[in-house]
Design an enzyme around this catalytic site. Structure first.
Site, PDB file in Angstrom:
ATOM      1  N   ASP A   1       0.818  -1.198   0.000  1.00  0.00           N
ATOM      2  CA  ASP A   1       0.000   0.000   0.000  1.00  0.00           C
ATOM      3  C   ASP A   1       0.866   1.269   0.000  1.00  0.00           C
ATOM      4  OD1 ASP A   1      -2.290   1.624   0.351  1.00  0.00           O
ATOM      5  OD2 ASP A   1      -2.059   1.552   2.534  1.00  0.00           O
TER       6      ASP A   1
ATOM      7  N   GLU B   1       3.134  -8.423   7.197  1.00  0.00           N
ATOM      8  CA  GLU B   1       1.819  -8.988   6.880  1.00  0.00           C
ATOM      9  C   GLU B   1       1.818 -10.058   5.798  1.00  0.00           C
ATOM     10  OE1 GLU B   1      -0.756  -5.617   6.157  1.00  0.00           O
ATOM     11  OE2 GLU B   1      -0.948  -5.253   8.292  1.00  0.00           O
TER      12      GLU B   1
ATOM     13  N   TYR C   1      -6.428  -2.858  13.075  1.00  0.00           N
ATOM     14  CA  TYR C   1      -7.286  -1.748  12.639  1.00  0.00           C
ATOM     15  C   TYR C   1      -8.734  -1.987  13.059  1.00  0.00           C
ATOM     16  CZ  TYR C   1      -3.222  -0.281   9.904  1.00  0.00           C
ATOM     17  OH  TYR C   1      -1.969   0.133   9.518  1.00  0.00           O
TER      18      TYR C   1
ATOM     19  N   GLU D   1       1.290  -1.310  13.994  1.00  0.00           N
ATOM     20  CA  GLU D   1       0.448  -0.435  13.167  1.00  0.00           C
ATOM     21  C   GLU D   1      -0.917  -0.359  13.811  1.00  0.00           C
ATOM     22  OE1 GLU D   1       0.059  -1.309   9.000  1.00  0.00           O
ATOM     23  OE2 GLU D   1       2.201  -1.720   8.779  1.00  0.00           O
TER      24      GLU D   1
HETATM   25  C1  GCB Z   1      -1.320  -2.285   6.713  1.00  0.00           C
HETATM   26  C2  GCB Z   1      -0.048  -2.235   5.958  1.00  0.00           C
HETATM   27  C3  GCB Z   1       0.324  -0.818   5.546  1.00  0.00           C
HETATM   28  C4  GCB Z   1      -0.919  -0.090   5.049  1.00  0.00           C
HETATM   29  C5  GCB Z   1      -1.909  -0.026   6.186  1.00  0.00           C
HETATM   30  C6  GCB Z   1      -3.218   0.667   5.796  1.00  0.00           C
HETATM   31  O1  GCB Z   1      -1.615  -3.193   7.432  1.00  0.00           O
HETATM   32  O2  GCB Z   1       1.015  -2.843   6.629  1.00  0.00           O
HETATM   33  O3  GCB Z   1       1.308  -0.877   4.570  1.00  0.00           O
HETATM   34  O4  GCB Z   1      -0.632   1.175   4.557  1.00  0.00           O
HETATM   35  O5  GCB Z   1      -2.236  -1.314   6.593  1.00  0.00           O
HETATM   36  O6  GCB Z   1      -3.285   1.863   5.914  1.00  0.00           O
HETATM   37  O7  GCB Z   1      -4.118  -0.022   5.349  1.00  0.00           O
END
Ligand code: GCB
Length: 586
Positions: free
Chosen positions: A159, A408, A463, A499
């Site tokens: 991403d 990931e 998330y 993250e």
């Molecule tokens: C993740 C990835 C990261 C993305 C992020 C997102 O899990 O490791 O590279 O940018 O999520 O913002 O979705």
């Protein structure tokens, strides 16, 4: 391979600046054989993609950089090299008509010995082909596709935008005939005595003299290619309070100095014990960021002004650490981290080893990641090579405390363990002194992950409240806590939240739990922090992301990823203040 530096026996000529430039369209055969046609000039270091108008964001394949350079007249009786700090993702280098080196892998340095190919005083033409193609045999992986209308497309599973070009410095440098080829330093503590172990590889035959300098004074010395220096009441390299000694290696032939090489040394230890990560035998809690090398116009091109500003902003938030997500950063970044006491999680470019990453969110059909068609033995070989080059480059940085070997991956899939077990083993062989981690994907809970037990520390990207339970902090909090406790119960080792974040449009405000607003991002962080403080094994928090950053085309992102707590031009969102309150305990 050691980094080029200037010493009494070594010189450097920097080749940064404007180079002639040609995107390859196939019209010019063997472009290195003459001056590149056209009038484009491209700055080095920089990504080429956003420099020109219209932009070259859609360019696929090679571009050519070229410049003339005069080899310094005084460089006789020396070996002469050219070094590229990176060429993303593959580089091929010609001196006049001759190919001198090819390298695959976009974030690590390579060099070529030009001694037999150039003469001091001579002017030569340097041409570099840089290819941005990603395949299942590169790290990161990708796939080149042609759609039914004949349009070629680069597909990848990470991403961030596939910026390319000469992102870091290019230098000519000299080495004497008898020279230091490599130095490995490890450090230890024996009570208050610091132990500096060194191992020097040399080309040729020479007497090796080693001094550890503390400012201008000697803190100890030794001779021989391998040895140890003990420093009584050593001043330690500490997070937030860096102290660096200088290791000076000198090679002698009788009394003539053949070569001198120096490097900064921070005396510190790092160790995992139970659920704790210990730096200098004291528990360390990470606060900070997952980042990107990303800025307007320059893309991933290294820039000292952006670098220092980013460090200043991180310091302002009260952070103590960052992760080089999702690739090794410029060495200048680690040198700075060494000098200023930043704690670094150093990551390989192995991001996107997961064909089901979007599918997991959108419910698409499952495709096997670890198969002959995608992550196969050749992918694994490329991954091993990246690990070797990463540890070789960064092994002596005291700031680096943890290797992160992948982000990931499809770690719940058949073949994941077979793919990763040898990589973990290799990393331990390459560097027995640092613990190892990876980051686990939200869609792979502790019950289905097949590789977590291989690692010393488990990195988690979560998330809840964004990709799942969006707009529902209540459920997100329950889910997060239950899952973290399960990781803790099953694995009994340190957990790091590497993250967590929400896309946020700077300037969008709301009174409630409205996704995309600054209040939502800030409230999300408050929620996570409440949970973190209830989980013993959680040893650190690095938010996603430090700043908004560019991504590839797609309807999933609006002008890039907006999870920054700073905008792309580094203005704070509300969340930056929220973090600052927590991390500075205000
Ligand atoms: C993740 C990835 C990261 C993305 C992020 C997102 O899990 O490791 O590279 O940018 O999520 O913002 O979705």
């Amino acid at each position: 391979m050691v980094k080029p530096i200037e010493t009494p026996t070594r010189e450097i000529k920097n080749l940064d600046g404007l180079w002639r430039f040609l995107p390859d369209t196939g019209d010019v055969a063997e472009p290195w054989k003459a001056v590149l046609p056209g009038s484009l000039e491209c700055p080095v270091p920089a990504s080429y993609n956003d420099i020109f108008v219209p932009s070259l964001r859609e360019h696929l394949g090679k571009v050519w950089y070229q410049r003339d350079v005069r080899i310094p007249r005084g460089w006789s009786d020396q070996r002469i090299f050219i070094r590229f700090d990176s060429a993303t993702h593959a580089g091929e280098v010609y001196i006049d008509d001759t190919l001198v080196v090819k390298h695959i892998g976009g974030y690590l340095p390579f060099e070529a010995d030009l001694t037999q190919k150039v003469k001091p005083g001579q002017q030569v033409r340097i041409t570099v082909g840089v290819d941005n193609t990603l395949t299942n045999e590169t790290i990161p992986p990708g796939q080149l596709l042609t759609n039914q209308y004949g349009k070629k497309q680069q597909k990848y599973w990470h991403d961030f935008f596939n910026f390319a070009g000469l992102h870091r410095s290019v230098r000519l440098f000299t080495k004497p005939l008898i020279a230091v080829e490599d130095v490995t330093v490890t450090t230890d503590l024996d009570g208050s005595t610091g132990v500096v172990n060194y191992n020097v590889k040399i080309a040729g035959d020479a007497r090796v003299e080693v001094d550890l300098l503390d400012v201008d004074q000697s803190a100890g010395s030794s001779s021989g290619a391998k040895g140890s220096i003990r420093v009584k009441d050593a001043k330690l390299w500490q997070p937030g309070a860096a102290y660096l000694y200088t290791l000076r290696v000198r090679l002698y032939n009788n009394s003539t100095l053949d070569d001198e090489y120096t490097l900064p040394v921070g005396i510190r230890t790092v160790r995992v014990e139970g659920t704790q990560i210990l730096i200098n035998n004291k528990p360390f809690y990470f606060t900070g960021f997952g980042k990107h090398e990303d800025a307007p116009v320059k893309g991933k091109g290294h820039d000292d002004a952006w670098m220092v500003h980013d460090f200043e902003l991180m310091k302002w938030t009260g952070a103590n650490s960052f992760r080089t997500s999702h690739y090794p950063y410029a060495e200048d970044v680690l040198d700075y981290a060494d000098r200023h006491g930043w704690v670094v999680i150093d990551e390989t470019p192995a991001v996107g080893l997961n064909l089901n990453i979007g599918g997991g969110i959108f419910g698409l059909d499952f495709k096997p990641t670890f198969s002959e068609d995608f992550a196969n033995s050749r992918t694994q070989a490329a991954h091993k090579q990246v690990l070797r080059e990463l540890v070789q480059r960064d092994k002596n940085h005291p700031s680096v405390v943890l290797w992160c070997i992948t982000n990931e991956p499809g770690s719940n899939e058949d073949g994941a363990r077979e793919y990763f077990e040898p990589l973990v083993k290799l990393t331990r062989e390459l560097d027995p002194t640092r613990p190892i981690t990876y980051t686990n994907l939200q869609m792979v809970p502790p019950e289905t992950d097949r590789i977590a037990d291989l690692f010393d520390v488990i990195g988690l990207n979560r998330y809840f409240g964004w990709y799942e339970f969006v707009g529902d902090f209540h459920s997100a909090e329950k889910k997060l806590e239950a899952e973290l406790l399960e990781w803790e119960r099953r694995f009994k080792r340190p957990l790091l939240m590497l993250e967590y974040g929400t896309d946020t449009v700077a300037g969008l405000h709301s009174t409630g739990e409205t996704p995309w607003s600054e209040e939502y991002q800030s409230g999300f962080y408050d929620l996570y922090h409440r949970v973190f403080d209830r989980v013993e094994a959680l040893r650190g928090e690095q938010v996603w992301n430090f700043a908004d950053f560019a991504t590839g085309p797609g309807i999933f992102r609006v002008d890039g990823n907006k999870k920054g707590v700073f905008t792309r031009d580094r203005k704070p969102k509300l969340a930056a203040h929220t973090l600052r309150k927590r991390w500075l305990k205000q």
